[in-house]
Scaffold this motif. Structure first.
Motif, PDB file in Angstrom:
ATOM      1  N   THR A  36      58.893 -23.307-107.051  1.00 22.24           N
ATOM      2  CA  THR A  36      59.673 -22.072-107.177  1.00 22.24           C
ATOM      3  C   THR A  36      60.724 -21.983-106.074  1.00 22.24           C
ATOM      4  O   THR A  36      61.898 -21.685-106.328  1.00 22.24           O
ATOM      5  CB  THR A  36      58.741 -20.838-107.104  1.00 22.24           C
ATOM      6  N   ALA A  37      60.295 -22.264-104.850  1.00 25.97           N
ATOM      7  CA  ALA A  37      61.230 -22.219-103.718  1.00 25.97           C
ATOM      8  C   ALA A  37      62.320 -23.268-103.896  1.00 25.97           C
ATOM      9  O   ALA A  37      63.505 -23.005-103.649  1.00 25.97           O
ATOM     10  CB  ALA A  37      60.480 -22.450-102.408  1.00 25.97           C
ATOM     11  N   GLY A  38      61.924 -24.458-104.320  1.00 29.28           N
ATOM     12  CA  GLY A  38      62.898 -25.541-104.503  1.00 29.28           C
ATOM     13  C   GLY A  38      63.965 -25.142-105.510  1.00 29.28           C
ATOM     14  O   GLY A  38      65.170 -25.298-105.257  1.00 29.28           O
ATOM     15  N   GLN A  39      63.525 -24.625-106.620  1.00 26.75           N
ATOM     16  CA  GLN A  39      64.447 -24.218-107.677  1.00 26.75           C
ATOM     17  C   GLN A  39      65.397 -23.118-107.170  1.00 26.75           C
ATOM     18  O   GLN A  39      66.603 -23.160-107.395  1.00 26.75           O
ATOM     19  CB  GLN A  39      63.620 -23.726-108.877  1.00 26.75           C
ATOM     20  N   TYR A  40      64.813 -22.151-106.457  1.00 27.23           N
ATOM     21  CA  TYR A  40      65.590 -21.004-105.990  1.00 27.23           C
ATOM     22  C   TYR A  40      66.628 -21.422-104.940  1.00 27.23           C
ATOM     23  O   TYR A  40      67.796 -21.018-104.998  1.00 27.23           O
ATOM     24  CB  TYR A  40      64.638 -19.948-105.416  1.00 27.23           C
ATOM     25  N   LEU A  41      66.200 -22.257-104.007  1.00 28.94           N
ATOM     26  CA  LEU A  41      67.131 -22.720-102.971  1.00 28.94           C
ATOM     27  C   LEU A  41      68.231 -23.568-103.607  1.00 28.94           C
ATOM     28  O   LEU A  41      69.407 -23.459-103.252  1.00 28.94           O
ATOM     29  CB  LEU A  41      66.378 -23.536-101.903  1.00 28.94           C
ATOM     30  N   TYR A  42      67.846 -24.390-104.562  1.00 28.25           N
ATOM     31  CA  TYR A  42      68.808 -25.243-105.249  1.00 28.25           C
ATOM     32  C   TYR A  42      69.848 -24.403-105.981  1.00 28.25           C
ATOM     33  O   TYR A  42      71.060 -24.644-105.865  1.00 28.25           O
ATOM     34  CB  TYR A  42      68.060 -26.157-106.222  1.00 28.25           C
ATOM     35  N   GLU A  43      69.372 -23.405-106.706  1.00 26.62           N
ATOM     36  CA  GLU A  43      70.297 -22.529-107.455  1.00 26.62           C
ATOM     37  C   GLU A  43      71.231 -21.764-106.514  1.00 26.62           C
ATOM     38  O   GLU A  43      72.305 -21.326-106.918  1.00 26.62           O
ATOM     39  CB  GLU A  43      69.500 -21.523-108.305  1.00 26.62           C
ATOM     40  N   ASN A  44      70.779 -21.605-105.270  1.00 28.89           N
ATOM     41  CA  ASN A  44      71.600 -20.868-104.311  1.00 28.89           C
ATOM     42  C   ASN A  44      72.355 -21.790-103.348  1.00 28.89           C
ATOM     43  O   ASN A  44      72.709 -21.386-102.243  1.00 28.89           O
ATOM     44  CB  ASN A  44      70.738 -19.852-103.561  1.00 28.89           C
ATOM     45  N   GLY A  45      72.563 -23.023-103.777  1.00 33.70           N
ATOM     46  CA  GLY A  45      73.525 -23.861-103.063  1.00 33.70           C
ATOM     47  C   GLY A  45      72.977 -24.774-101.989  1.00 33.70           C
ATOM     48  O   GLY A  45      73.754 -25.416-101.279  1.00 33.70           O
ATOM     49  N   VAL A  46      71.647 -24.839-101.831  1.00 35.58           N
ATOM     50  CA  VAL A  46      71.090 -25.770-100.850  1.00 35.58           C
ATOM     51  C   VAL A  46      70.726 -27.067-101.569  1.00 35.58           C
ATOM     52  O   VAL A  46      70.162 -27.038-102.669  1.00 35.58           O
ATOM     53  CB  VAL A  46      69.830 -25.180-100.174  1.00 35.58           C
ATOM     54  N   LYS A  47      71.055 -28.180-100.932  1.00 35.60           N
ATOM     55  CA  LYS A  47      70.732 -29.458-101.563  1.00 35.60           C
ATOM     56  C   LYS A  47      69.231 -29.748-101.367  1.00 35.60           C
ATOM     57  O   LYS A  47      68.792 -30.108-100.274  1.00 35.60           O
ATOM     58  CB  LYS A  47      71.586 -30.569-100.944  1.00 35.60           C
ATOM     59  N   VAL A  48      68.471 -29.541-102.429  1.00 33.50           N
ATOM     60  CA  VAL A  48      67.051 -29.901-102.412  1.00 33.50           C
ATOM     61  C   VAL A  48      66.982 -31.291-103.040  1.00 33.50           C
ATOM     62  O   VAL A  48      67.535 -31.503-104.115  1.00 33.50           O
ATOM     63  CB  VAL A  48      66.207 -28.905-103.232  1.00 33.50           C
ATOM     64  N   VAL A  49      66.338 -32.233-102.368  1.00 29.39           N
ATOM     65  CA  VAL A  49      66.390 -33.604-102.888  1.00 29.39           C
ATOM     66  C   VAL A  49      65.552 -33.748-104.155  1.00 29.39           C
ATOM     67  O   VAL A  49      64.701 -32.902-104.461  1.00 29.39           O
ATOM     68  CB  VAL A  49      65.936 -34.654-101.838  1.00 29.39           C
ATOM     69  N   ALA A  50      65.811 -34.840-104.863  1.00 21.66           N
ATOM     70  CA  ALA A  50      65.047 -35.217-106.058  1.00 21.66           C
ATOM     71  C   ALA A  50      65.140 -34.165-107.164  1.00 21.66           C
ATOM     72  O   ALA A  50      64.164 -33.880-107.843  1.00 21.66           O
ATOM     73  CB  ALA A  50      63.581 -35.489-105.693  1.00 21.66           C
ATOM     74  N   GLU A  51      66.342 -33.619-107.319  1.00 20.88           N
ATOM     75  CA  GLU A  51      66.555 -32.587-108.335  1.00 20.88           C
ATOM     76  C   GLU A  51      66.216 -33.105-109.733  1.00 20.88           C
ATOM     77  O   GLU A  51      65.558 -32.412-110.512  1.00 20.88           O
ATOM     78  CB  GLU A  51      68.019 -32.140-108.268  1.00 20.88           C
ATOM     79  N   HIS A  52      66.616 -34.355-110.016  1.00 24.76           N
ATOM     80  CA  HIS A  52      66.369 -34.897-111.361  1.00 24.76           C
ATOM     81  C   HIS A  52      64.888 -35.222-111.591  1.00 24.76           C
ATOM     82  O   HIS A  52      64.483 -35.528-112.704  1.00 24.76           O
ATOM     83  CB  HIS A  52      67.228 -36.146-111.593  1.00 24.76           C
ATOM     84  N   LYS A  53      64.083 -35.146-110.536  1.00 20.69           N
ATOM     85  CA  LYS A  53      62.642 -35.406-110.672  1.00 20.69           C
ATOM     86  C   LYS A  53      61.835 -34.106-110.701  1.00 20.69           C
ATOM     87  O   LYS A  53      60.603 -34.129-110.676  1.00 20.69           O
ATOM     88  CB  LYS A  53      62.148 -36.250-109.496  1.00 20.69           C
ATOM     89  N   GLY A  54      62.532 -32.977-110.673  1.00 20.57           N
ATOM     90  CA  GLY A  54      61.829 -31.697-110.629  1.00 20.57           C
ATOM     91  C   GLY A  54      61.483 -31.251-109.221  1.00 20.57           C
ATOM     92  O   GLY A  54      60.581 -30.438-109.028  1.00 20.57           O
ATOM     93  N   LEU A  55      62.153 -31.799-108.232  1.00 20.62           N
ATOM     94  CA  LEU A  55      62.121 -31.390-106.820  1.00 20.62           C
ATOM     95  C   LEU A  55      60.850 -31.780-106.064  1.00 20.62           C
ATOM     96  O   LEU A  55      60.914 -32.307-104.965  1.00 20.62           O
ATOM     97  CB  LEU A  55      62.356 -29.878-106.673  1.00 20.62           C
ATOM     98  N   THR A  56      59.693 -31.487-106.614  1.00 19.10           N
ATOM     99  CA  THR A  56      58.441 -31.876-105.944  1.00 19.10           C
ATOM    100  C   THR A  56      57.264 -31.737-106.891  1.00 19.10           C
ATOM    101  O   THR A  56      57.306 -30.924-107.831  1.00 19.10           O
ATOM    102  CB  THR A  56      58.180 -31.009-104.693  1.00 19.10           C
ATOM    103  N   LYS A  57      56.238 -32.507-106.624  1.00 18.72           N
ATOM    104  CA  LYS A  57      54.946 -32.294-107.272  1.00 18.72           C
ATOM    105  C   LYS A  57      53.867 -32.045-106.218  1.00 18.72           C
ATOM    106  O   LYS A  57      52.680 -32.001-106.523  1.00 18.72           O
ATOM    107  CB  LYS A  57      54.571 -33.504-108.128  1.00 18.72           C
ATOM    108  N   SER A  58      54.292 -31.904-104.962  1.00 18.91           N
ATOM    109  CA  SER A  58      53.317 -31.697-103.888  1.00 18.91           C
ATOM    110  C   SER A  58      53.514 -30.325-103.249  1.00 18.91           C
ATOM    111  O   SER A  58      54.117 -29.438-103.840  1.00 18.91           O
ATOM    112  CB  SER A  58      53.461 -32.809-102.839  1.00 18.91           C
ATOM    113  N   HIS A  59      52.992 -30.175-102.044  1.00 17.37           N
ATOM    114  CA  HIS A  59      53.111 -28.924-101.291  1.00 17.37           C
ATOM    115  C   HIS A  59      54.413 -28.875-100.490  1.00 17.37           C
ATOM    116  O   HIS A  59      54.647 -27.933 -99.764  1.00 17.37           O
ATOM    117  CB  HIS A  59      51.936 -28.820-100.319  1.00 17.37           C
ATOM    118  N   GLN A  60      55.220 -29.947-100.595  1.00 17.30           N
ATOM    119  CA  GLN A  60      56.402 -30.074 -99.737  1.00 17.30           C
ATOM    120  C   GLN A  60      57.697 -29.999-100.526  1.00 17.30           C
ATOM    121  O   GLN A  60      57.753 -30.382-101.676  1.00 17.30           O
ATOM    122  CB  GLN A  60      56.440 -31.450 -99.083  1.00 17.30           C
TER     123      GLN A  60
END
Ligand SMILES: *Cc1c(COP(=O)(O)O)cnc(C)c1O
Length: 445
Positions: free
Chosen positions: A309-333
């Motif tokens: 949720t945080a990854g998606q939200y930060l990404y939508e608000n202009g922060v480069k969250v890595v591995a966007e095409h992979k769904g950002l994360t599958k872990s706690h990080q």
């Protein structure tokens, strides 16, 4: 020189201030740090005699006490066996060793034991720059202390993962004794299944370092290393797994090769690398196992959901969250690239000034000598999740982080809101409040 009374007065004062600061006034998002329930903390406090004792000796193939060299072990051996059984029950293994005092210690004994069992000093590791722990590396424990030769997995920076095809080629070509998986910057499950055949062909043991993700594994999230083909798991017990600080090794000793490995690992625990095994943590480790058996699935799922949720939200608000095409994360990080906003060093410091604690992190594509100002931040969600943050709370927290990252408000201004948010989450969920409560629960069931 400061005189002793003054020194100790300051020491006590600093300790009190630390507890107030990090536990009550900060939002903690360092991905390697865990949070214990009140019952686990209480159990630690109830074990202070145990925490002074020694239990050197040998264990058997079930991980139970076989021989101890000192008197006074009447209940201690029972405690160690029961803590070991709690771990085995939770992770469904035939063998575990709970004598390790840290994840690094677990790696010491495992890497040493497996190199003895395989009579092979070559170990395949994820490159340090791509998220492996220093203990896997030739510059750290594995190379500089154990004399193990490192060969790197081929890592695909775009996928933020090991490249299974190319690593299979490396394994077949170099014939290592050990192949490791797992790491400290760890967003996606590693390809154990895909590399199992190559490991079997060359007779390599597979060791999976679960230090970061043990709590997720306990909760049935992320991946299931032993069922996917790993021979052994090494881990800390205090990152996403919410136990006392310590280490553990586990596996199924169900083949002659693995039985041999267990014997060599046990030898590498004692006498090679352990004297005091810090027994005082063991009853608390057992309580944490019970909590994860009962609440682990819900907790682990919510941790991953909060991270996503945080990854998606930060990404939508202009922060480069890595591995966007992979769904950002599958872990706690999450891994954020903040090079456009002043770099990891500046942003991590500004966030701390607002009482949000996380760490700057080198990215795989960074100049690895640029440790002081990497482009990345690593963010962990296990602490806030256990304190009760749901998705809307996570988004509110992200708004505060965005204010800092984008320089919209000063850290001092944001800090007021962070303190207010922190106040809303004073409890610890997904666990027991007291040892008595845990006891009542188990006596009922
Ligand atoms: C933290 C970590 C360790 C070391 O664990 P300690 O308990 O801190 O010694 C080992 N491996 C990995 C992947 C880690 O992230």
């Amino acid at each position: 020189m400061t005189d002793m009374p003054e020194l100790i007065a300051e020491l006590i004062e600093a300790s009190k201030k630390h507890e107030q600061y990090r536990d009550r006034e900060c939002i903690n998002m360092i991905a390697s740090e865990g949070i214990k329930s009140h019952a686990v903390c209480q159990m630690i406090n109830m074990s202070h005699d145990l925490a002074t004792r020694y239990a050197e000796g040998e264990n058997d193939m079930a991980g139970h006490v076989k021989k101890r060299y000192y008197q006074g072990q009447k209940y201690m051996s029972q405690i160690e066996d029961l803590a070991c059984d709690a771990v085995k029950n939770l992770f469904r293994t035939t063998w575990a060793d709970v004598r390790l005092i840290s994840g690094t210690h677990a790696n010491t004994a495992t890497f040493k034991g497996l190199s003895l069992a395989s009579k092979n000093n070559k170990m395949i590791v994820t490159p340090l720059s791509c998220g492996a722990h220093i203990s896997h590396d030739y510059t750290g424990l594995a190379g500089s202390i154990l004399g193990i030769t490192n060969i790197n997995h081929v890592y695909d920076i775009n996928e933020f993962n090991i490249d299974p095809e190319k690593s299979a080629y490396v394994i077949r070509a170099t014939k290592p004794g050990i192949v490791t998986f797992g790491g400290s910057l760890f967003l996606f499950p590693h390809p154990i299944k895909e590399l199992k055949a190559a490991c079997d062909e060359v007779g390599a043991y597979i060791a999976y370092d679960a230090a970061h993700v043990l709590g997720l594994i306990a909760g049935g999230q992320f991946q299931d290393p032993l069922r996917e083909g790993a021979d052994f798991i090494t881990s800390s017990t205090h990152k996403t797994f919410p136990g006392p600080q310590g280490g553990v090794i586990m596996g199924n000793a169900d083949t002659p090769a693995k039985e041999k490995a267990v014997r060599k690992i046990q030898y590498a625990v004692f006498p090679l690398s352990a004297s005091s095994t810090h027994l005082g943590r063991l009853p608390a480790l057992g309580i944490a196992c019970l909590e994860m058996k009962l609440f682990g699935q819900e907790l682990a799922a919510q941790i991953v959901k909060n991270a996503q949720t945080a990854g998606q939200y930060l990404y939508e608000n202009g922060v480069k969250v890595v591995a966007e095409h992979k769904g950002l994360t599958k872990s706690h990080q999450l891994a954020l690239d903040v090079s456009n906003f002043g770099g990891g060093n500046k942003i991590a410091q500004d966030l701390e000034d607002a009482h949000i604690i996380l760490n700057k992190n080198l990215m795989p594509y960074d100049d690895q000598n640029n440790k002081d100002n990497p482009s990345g931040l690593r963010v962990g969600f296990q602490d806030i999740t256990r304190r009760g943050f749901g998705e809307s709370d996570v988004k509110h927290l992200c708004d505060l982080m965005l204010d800092i990252i984008k320089g919209k408000r000063t850290p001092g201004e944001v800090k007021t809101d962070v303190l207010a948010l922190k106040k809303e989450f004073s409890g610890i969920k997904y666990g027991f409040q007291t040892v008595e409560e845990a006891l009542k629960y188990v006596q009922k069931n």
